[in-house]
Enzyme design. Structure first.
Site, PDB file in Angstrom:
ATOM      1  N   SER A 157       0.843  -1.202   0.000  1.00 37.13           N
ATOM      2  CA  SER A 157       0.000   0.000   0.000  1.00 37.13           C
ATOM      3  C   SER A 157       0.872   1.243   0.000  1.00 37.13           C
ATOM      4  O   SER A 157       1.850   1.332   0.765  1.00 37.13           O
ATOM      5  CB  SER A 157      -0.886   0.034   1.254  1.00 37.13           C
ATOM      6  OG  SER A 157      -1.705  -1.086   1.310  1.00 37.13           O
ATOM      7  N   GLU A 240      -0.635  -2.905  13.428  1.00 39.85           N
ATOM      8  CA  GLU A 240      -1.517  -2.759  12.274  1.00 39.85           C
ATOM      9  C   GLU A 240      -2.918  -3.284  12.604  1.00 39.85           C
ATOM     10  O   GLU A 240      -3.918  -2.627  12.344  1.00 39.85           O
ATOM     11  CB  GLU A 240      -0.939  -3.535  11.084  1.00 39.85           C
ATOM     12  CG  GLU A 240      -1.817  -3.473   9.841  1.00 39.85           C
ATOM     13  CD  GLU A 240      -1.209  -4.200   8.634  1.00 39.85           C
ATOM     14  OE1 GLU A 240      -0.406  -5.131   8.833  1.00 39.85           O
ATOM     15  OE2 GLU A 240      -1.553  -3.820   7.506  1.00 39.85           O
TER      16      GLU A 240
HETATM   17  C1  LIG Z   1      -5.995  -3.723   0.647  1.00 40.23           C
HETATM   18  C2  LIG Z   1      -4.752  -4.476   0.978  1.00 40.23           C
HETATM   19  C3  LIG Z   1      -3.625  -3.781   1.359  1.00 40.23           C
HETATM   20  C4  LIG Z   1      -2.443  -4.469   1.660  1.00 40.23           C
HETATM   21  N1  LIG Z   1      -1.337  -3.738   2.003  1.00 40.23           N
HETATM   22  C5  LIG Z   1      -0.172  -4.395   2.271  1.00 40.23           C
HETATM   23  C6  LIG Z   1       1.020  -3.647   2.560  1.00 40.23           C
HETATM   24  O1  LIG Z   1       1.017  -2.422   2.598  1.00 40.23           O
HETATM   25  N2  LIG Z   1       2.158  -4.329   2.780  1.00 40.23           N
HETATM   26  C7  LIG Z   1       2.216  -5.692   2.774  1.00 40.23           C
HETATM   27  O2  LIG Z   1       3.273  -6.228   3.025  1.00 40.23           O
HETATM   28  N3  LIG Z   1       1.109  -6.421   2.474  1.00 40.23           N
HETATM   29  C8  LIG Z   1      -0.080  -5.818   2.219  1.00 40.23           C
HETATM   30  N4  LIG Z   1      -1.214  -6.537   1.915  1.00 40.23           N
HETATM   31  C9  LIG Z   1      -1.097  -7.979   1.784  1.00 40.23           C
HETATM   32  C10 LIG Z   1      -1.791  -8.763   2.890  1.00 40.23           C
HETATM   33  O3  LIG Z   1      -1.071  -8.695   4.089  1.00 40.23           O
HETATM   34  C11 LIG Z   1      -1.908 -10.208   2.382  1.00 40.23           C
HETATM   35  O4  LIG Z   1      -2.753 -10.181   1.246  1.00 40.23           O
HETATM   36  C12 LIG Z   1      -2.491 -11.128   3.417  1.00 40.23           C
HETATM   37  O5  LIG Z   1      -1.586 -11.305   4.480  1.00 40.23           O
HETATM   38  C13 LIG Z   1      -2.844 -12.513   2.809  1.00 40.23           C
HETATM   39  O6  LIG Z   1      -1.770 -13.034   2.107  1.00 40.23           O
HETATM   40  P1  LIG Z   1      -1.973 -13.569   0.616  1.00 40.23           P
HETATM   41  O7  LIG Z   1      -2.666 -12.510  -0.183  1.00 40.23           O
HETATM   42  O8  LIG Z   1      -0.662 -14.050   0.138  1.00 40.23           O
HETATM   43  O9  LIG Z   1      -2.988 -14.776   0.730  1.00 40.23           O
HETATM   44  P2  LIG Z   1      -2.637 -16.284   1.143  1.00 40.23           P
HETATM   45  O10 LIG Z   1      -1.761 -16.283   2.348  1.00 40.23           O
HETATM   46  O11 LIG Z   1      -2.145 -17.008  -0.055  1.00 40.23           O
HETATM   47  O12 LIG Z   1      -4.059 -16.839   1.569  1.00 40.23           O
HETATM   48  C14 LIG Z   1      -5.008 -17.338   0.620  1.00 40.23           C
HETATM   49  C15 LIG Z   1      -6.188 -17.906   1.397  1.00 40.23           C
HETATM   50  O13 LIG Z   1      -5.748 -19.006   2.222  1.00 40.23           O
HETATM   51  C16 LIG Z   1      -6.104 -18.778   3.587  1.00 40.23           C
HETATM   52  N5  LIG Z   1      -5.040 -19.275   4.458  1.00 40.23           N
HETATM   53  C17 LIG Z   1      -3.709 -19.087   4.295  1.00 40.23           C
HETATM   54  N6  LIG Z   1      -3.035 -19.672   5.320  1.00 40.23           N
HETATM   55  C18 LIG Z   1      -3.965 -20.202   6.151  1.00 40.23           C
HETATM   56  C19 LIG Z   1      -3.901 -20.930   7.386  1.00 40.23           C
HETATM   57  N7  LIG Z   1      -2.729 -21.201   7.962  1.00 40.23           N
HETATM   58  N8  LIG Z   1      -5.065 -21.321   7.963  1.00 40.23           N
HETATM   59  C20 LIG Z   1      -6.262 -21.049   7.376  1.00 40.23           C
HETATM   60  N9  LIG Z   1      -6.385 -20.376   6.191  1.00 40.23           N
HETATM   61  C21 LIG Z   1      -5.257 -19.953   5.601  1.00 40.23           C
HETATM   62  C22 LIG Z   1      -6.244 -17.277   3.715  1.00 40.23           C
HETATM   63  O14 LIG Z   1      -7.106 -16.931   4.794  1.00 40.23           O
HETATM   64  C23 LIG Z   1      -6.831 -16.910   2.353  1.00 40.23           C
HETATM   65  O15 LIG Z   1      -8.218 -17.103   2.358  1.00 40.23           O
HETATM   66  C24 LIG Z   1      -2.404  -5.886   1.594  1.00 40.23           C
HETATM   67  C25 LIG Z   1      -3.558  -6.585   1.209  1.00 40.23           C
HETATM   68  C26 LIG Z   1      -4.713  -5.908   0.905  1.00 40.23           C
HETATM   69  C27 LIG Z   1      -5.939  -6.676   0.518  1.00 40.23           C
END
Ligand SMILES: Cc1cc2nc3c(=O)[nH]c(=O)nc-3n(C[C@H](O)[C@H](O)[C@H](O)COP(=O)(O)OP(=O)(O)OC[C@H]3O[C@@H](n4cnc5c(N)ncnc54)[C@H](O)[C@@H]3O)c2cc1C
Length: 398
Positions: A157, A240
């Site tokens: 972000s 956060e």
């Molecule tokens: C609007 C927005 C702003 C963001 N800003 C930032 C930022 O500024 N900096 C930054 O670093 N990141 C940022 N993010 C990223 C955010 O932190 C990640 O998207 C989030 O942590 C999920 O990781 P992922 O997208 O890789 O999904 P994944 O980890 O791949 O997850 C996919 C799905 O699997 C599920 N899942 C994964 N592991 C498990 C588990 N152990 N148990 C149960 N379910 C599980 C998740 O709940 C999800 O439904 C942002 C995301 C959004 C949407």
């Protein structure tokens, strides 16, 4: 001099300490009347009224964290309380991490964070590491007094407006995944930093991909010890979640205000009144829980309890927004993403609010991850299965 026993006479939370703190706020308000915003914020920092729990000289007065609420209430009454959203990553996450893990020289960065002269971003998530952030792959390799950083971050972000980023990197691939991480300050204008926008489902582009290609950072840009990046990350992530959970505003404001307004605009359907009242009560309960969380927060900063607030807020915002969209009937199927694409302000539109509400269930850790944290760290349930914690990162399949 120990800042906590300083000669400000403000340390006691008793009536005398409270009066002195109030006088300090009154002096600040008088001295900065008519000043421009940046100057006023700088003066607030210098007066120790930015983060009262920080030591003197670092924006605080060495007071208990709950005393910030007294300051903020006075500033709000004077119409002078500025939103943390002027620098969300800097104020919400980086400042607590710098205060807890930074060197005295790095504490100098706090003032321009508070005034929003330096905007920050959080370089954590990667294409292969989001929920499992400790599994990230961006490398930092030592080269004399410098480190060379290579990798890709995503969903960052505000990287396109940020002056600095706080990056979590892997410095020891053969250590267990949580132990091989180190945090660095990255100059977002340095050679090798490439920021590319990503568009989200609202049409907005507030997050980005960030490519780090041979980016050189001095060892003095390291935040915390080598191999201690997970501690820095934990401070940031807890902060956060607490900020997302606690930023619920005034009674009846935000998404619930939009729902009430939409209910009135669409004919005040008595059949939906009970549902609306229930949502309003849930929003108010959440607001009160957030206020209590702020007031009772342990001195060491937010704990895993902030995950509960974050989870409840994310789920409630989505329910409220969905209710408002349903009230619109067929008009709820219409959405003009071009308004947002054009860079204009977010429309005061239930559909936009509903689309945007999905983000809260992902950003800062997904709702599933929040449930795991609550289960393991608040309720003490057994840990979820996975490779033993001491497995070297390089041996974990990816
Ligand atoms: C609007 C927005 C702003 C963001 N800003 C930032 C930022 O500024 N900096 C930054 O670093 N990141 C940022 N993010 C990223 C955010 O932190 C990640 O998207 C989030 O942590 C999920 O990781 P992922 O997208 O890789 O999904 P994944 O980890 O791949 O997850 C996919 C799905 O699997 C599920 N899942 C994964 N592991 C498990 C588990 N152990 N148990 C149960 N379910 C599980 C998740 O709940 C999800 O439904 C942002 C995301 C959004 C949407």
């Amino acid at each position: 001099m120990n800042a906590r026993s300083g000669d400000t006479g403000l340390v006691g939370g008793d009536a005398v300490g409270r009066r002195r703190l109030q006088r300090r706020v009154a002096d600040f308000l008088r001295d900065t009347e008519g000043a421009d915003r940046t100057a006023a914020l700088g003066a607030q920092f210098d007066a120790g009224l930015a983060w009262v729990h920080h030591p003197e000289g670092a924006g605080g007065l060495g007071l208990a964290p709950d005393r910030q609420a007294e300051v903020d209430a006075r500033l709000a009454a004077a119409g002078r309380l500025e939103s943390w959203e002027r620098n969300p990553m800097g104020i919400g996450m980086v400042a607590p991490a710098l205060m807890a893990h930074g060197t005295p020289a790095q504490h100098e960065l706090l003032r321009p964070i508070f005034t929003a002269e330096d905007l920050w971003c959080q370089l954590f998530s990667e294409p292969g590491a989001g929920s499992d952030i400790a599994g990230l792959a961006t490398r930092a390799v030592r080269d004399g007094d410098e480190w060379v950083v290579d990798g890709q971050k995503t969903w960052t972000s505000l990287a396109h407006t940020a002056r600095y980023g706080l990056a979590l990197t892997r410095t020891d691939p053969d250590a267990p995944k949580h132990a091989g991480l180190t945090a660095f300050l990255i100059d977002m204008h340095a050679p090798g930093v490439d920021v590319r926008p990503l568009r989200d489902l609202t049409g907005g582009a507030h997050f980005n991909e960030v490519f780090l290609d041979g980016v050189r950072v001095g060892d003095n840009a390291r935040i915390g010890g080598v191999g201690e990046g997970w501690k820095v990350a934990t401070t940031m992530l807890m902060s956060e979640r607490s900020v997302i959970g606690a930023s619920v505003g005034e009674r009846g404001s935000g998404a619930i205000a939009l729902a009430v307004d939409t209910w009135r605009r669409t004919g005040s359907d008595p059949g939906r009144r009970t549902e609306l009242t229930r949502l309003w009560v849930d929003a108010e309960v959440l607001r009160i829980a957030a206020v209590r969380d702020q007031a009772t927060r342990a001195e060491g900063g937010p704990g895993p309890g902030g995950s509960g607030l974050k989870l409840r807020r994310a789920l409630l915002e989505r329910r409220i927004a969905r209710f408002a969209v349903d009230l619109l009937g067929p008009a709820g199927l219409v959405y003009d993403a071009d308004l947002v694409r054009a860079g204009g302000p977010a429309p005061d539109d239930p559909v936009w609010t509903w689309l945007q509400s999905q983000a809260y269930t992902i950003a800062g850790g997904t709702s599933d991850v929040m449930r795991t944290i609550i289960g393991e760290r608040v309720l003490g349930l057994p840990k979820e299965p996975g490779p033993p914690r001491d497995t070297p990162w390089s041996q974990i399949p990816r």
